[in-house]
Design a protein around this motif. Sequence first.
Motif, PDB file in Angstrom:
ATOM      1  N   UNK A  19      18.111   3.062  -0.302  1.00 50.86           N
ATOM      2  CA  UNK A  19      17.169   3.994   0.318  1.00 50.86           C
ATOM      3  C   UNK A  19      17.624   4.370   1.725  1.00 50.86           C
ATOM      4  N   UNK A  20      18.216   3.426   2.453  1.00 49.19           N
ATOM      5  CA  UNK A  20      18.757   3.787   3.775  1.00 49.19           C
ATOM      6  C   UNK A  20      19.801   4.891   3.644  1.00 49.19           C
ATOM      7  N   UNK A  21      20.677   4.778   2.642  1.00 43.57           N
ATOM      8  CA  UNK A  21      21.673   5.831   2.424  1.00 43.57           C
ATOM      9  C   UNK A  21      20.979   7.156   2.146  1.00 43.57           C
ATOM     10  N   UNK A  22      20.000   7.142   1.257  1.00 41.81           N
ATOM     11  CA  UNK A  22      19.311   8.382   0.885  1.00 41.81           C
ATOM     12  C   UNK A  22      18.633   9.027   2.088  1.00 41.81           C
ATOM     13  N   UNK A  23      17.962   8.239   2.890  1.00 45.62           N
ATOM     14  CA  UNK A  23      17.313   8.770   4.091  1.00 45.62           C
ATOM     15  C   UNK A  23      18.333   9.400   5.029  1.00 45.62           C
ATOM     16  N   UNK A  24      19.476   8.739   5.177  1.00 42.34           N
ATOM     17  CA  UNK A  24      20.522   9.273   6.059  1.00 42.34           C
ATOM     18  C   UNK A  24      21.129  10.553   5.489  1.00 42.34           C
ATOM     19  N   UNK A  25      21.367  10.572   4.179  1.00 43.15           N
ATOM     20  CA  UNK A  25      21.924  11.771   3.562  1.00 43.15           C
ATOM     21  C   UNK A  25      20.985  12.960   3.724  1.00 43.15           C
ATOM     22  N   UNK A  26      19.690  12.697   3.655  1.00 43.32           N
ATOM     23  CA  UNK A  26      18.716  13.770   3.791  1.00 43.32           C
ATOM     24  C   UNK A  26      18.375  14.059   5.252  1.00 43.32           C
ATOM     25  N   UNK A  27      19.041  13.334   6.154  1.00 43.76           N
ATOM     26  CA  UNK A  27      18.898  13.560   7.598  1.00 43.76           C
ATOM     27  C   UNK A  27      17.442  13.419   8.047  1.00 43.76           C
ATOM     28  N   UNK A  28      16.795  12.385   7.515  1.00 43.52           N
ATOM     29  CA  UNK A  28      15.397  12.114   7.849  1.00 43.52           C
ATOM     30  C   UNK A  28      15.316  10.966   8.844  1.00 43.52           C
ATOM     31  N   UNK A  29      14.513  11.128   9.864  1.00 37.73           N
ATOM     32  CA  UNK A  29      14.238  10.049  10.801  1.00 37.73           C
ATOM     33  C   UNK A  29      13.259   9.080  10.171  1.00 37.73           C
ATOM     34  N   UNK A  73      12.213   5.315  -7.314  1.00 35.52           N
ATOM     35  CA  UNK A  73      11.028   6.148  -7.111  1.00 35.52           C
ATOM     36  C   UNK A  73      10.989   6.684  -5.682  1.00 35.52           C
ATOM     37  N   UNK A  74      11.382   5.856  -4.718  1.00 33.47           N
ATOM     38  CA  UNK A  74      11.408   6.302  -3.319  1.00 33.47           C
ATOM     39  C   UNK A  74      12.397   7.441  -3.145  1.00 33.47           C
ATOM     40  N   UNK A  75      13.592   7.312  -3.720  1.00 32.03           N
ATOM     41  CA  UNK A  75      14.595   8.367  -3.550  1.00 32.03           C
ATOM     42  C   UNK A  75      14.165   9.663  -4.218  1.00 32.03           C
ATOM     43  N   UNK A  76      13.560   9.575  -5.390  1.00 31.72           N
ATOM     44  CA  UNK A  76      13.045  10.778  -6.046  1.00 31.72           C
ATOM     45  C   UNK A  76      11.911  11.392  -5.227  1.00 31.72           C
ATOM     46  N   UNK A  77      11.063  10.553  -4.649  1.00 35.28           N
ATOM     47  CA  UNK A  77       9.973  11.054  -3.803  1.00 35.28           C
ATOM     48  C   UNK A  77      10.534  11.799  -2.590  1.00 35.28           C
ATOM     49  N   UNK A  78      11.542  11.220  -1.963  1.00 34.84           N
ATOM     50  CA  UNK A  78      12.158  11.884  -0.814  1.00 34.84           C
ATOM     51  C   UNK A  78      12.754  13.230  -1.221  1.00 34.84           C
ATOM     52  N   UNK A  79      13.395  13.265  -2.390  1.00 29.62           N
ATOM     53  CA  UNK A  79      14.009  14.502  -2.852  1.00 29.62           C
ATOM     54  C   UNK A  79      12.964  15.586  -3.104  1.00 29.62           C
ATOM     55  N   UNK A  80      11.848  15.191  -3.676  1.00 29.54           N
ATOM     56  CA  UNK A  80      10.813  16.162  -4.011  1.00 29.54           C
ATOM     57  C   UNK A  80       9.992  16.572  -2.795  1.00 29.54           C
ATOM     58  N   UNK A  81       9.869  15.676  -1.835  1.00 30.15           N
ATOM     59  CA  UNK A  81       9.046  15.955  -0.667  1.00 30.15           C
ATOM     60  C   UNK A  81       9.821  16.676   0.424  1.00 30.15           C
ATOM     61  N   UNK A  82      11.098  16.341   0.523  1.00 33.48           N
ATOM     62  CA  UNK A  82      11.975  16.929   1.554  1.00 33.48           C
ATOM     63  C   UNK A  82      13.186  17.551   0.854  1.00 33.48           C
TER      64      UNK A  82
END
Length: 223
Positions: A19-29, A73-82
Motif C-alpha cells: 500500500x505504501x508503494x501504491x500511495x506513492x505511485x498515485x502521488x498521494x500524501x 481492497x485498499x489499493x482498489x479503493x485508492x484507484x477508484x477514489x483518486x
Amino acid sequence: MSSALTLYSYWRSSAAYRVRIALNLKQLDYDLKIVHLVRDGGEQHSEAFHALNPQELVPVLMHGQRIVRQSLAIMEYLEETFPDHPIMPATARDRARVRGLALAVACDIHPLNNLRVLQFLEHDWNVPQPERDAWVKRWINTGFSAIEDMLRDNPSTGDYCEGDIPSVADCCLIPQVYNARRFAIDIDQYPTIARIEANCLASEPFDKARPENQPDAPGSGDS
C-alpha cells in the motif's frame, strides 16, 4: 496541507509495503501510524487496534472517518477514489491479468509465510528455525516459479508486470521479493522477476516505500 489519508503500517509488513508503494505511485500524501507487530506481544492485538480492525492485521487505511482494510481492497479503493496516476490498466482484459498476478502473491504465497503463521509454527508446534525457513522457501519458490512462467515471454509483460507502467501487480510482487531475499532465496533463478524488481526499485515511489526507509525501521529511532 494535512492529509486526509492515514495508513496503519509496520516497516516489515509486506502487505503494508504494497500500500505504501501504491500511495506513492498515485502521488498521494498520507500520514503513517505505526503498529509494531512484535513489541509487547504485538500492538496489533491491543484493544484499540482490534476495534479498528478485528482481524488484528495491517495495513488499515483511514480516509477521513472511512476505514478500509486488506491491502488489495485498499489499493482498489485508492484507484477508484483518486483516478489520477492510475495503478490499474485501462482495459478489462489487462486489469484481469494484473489482478491475477497480484492474487498469486497476496493469496497463494504470502498467507503461508506471514508473521502469524511463522509465530504459530514456532510457539504452538515448536517447529525449529531451519524447518520454518524451509517452509517459507518452499512456498515462495513454488509461487515464484509460476509467476515467472506467467511473466516470461508474455507479450503483455513490459518494463513492469503489465506493460511499461507500474500496477497493483508490481505493488504486490516487490514486497514478496523483499521477503524472498530475507530468506536467502536466489532471485536470479527468476530472471523476469529480477528484471522487474530492478526497474521498480530504481524509481522513487518504490524506493521511498522500502522497509529500510520507514520511520519505524531498526536504527530509525522508532524501532
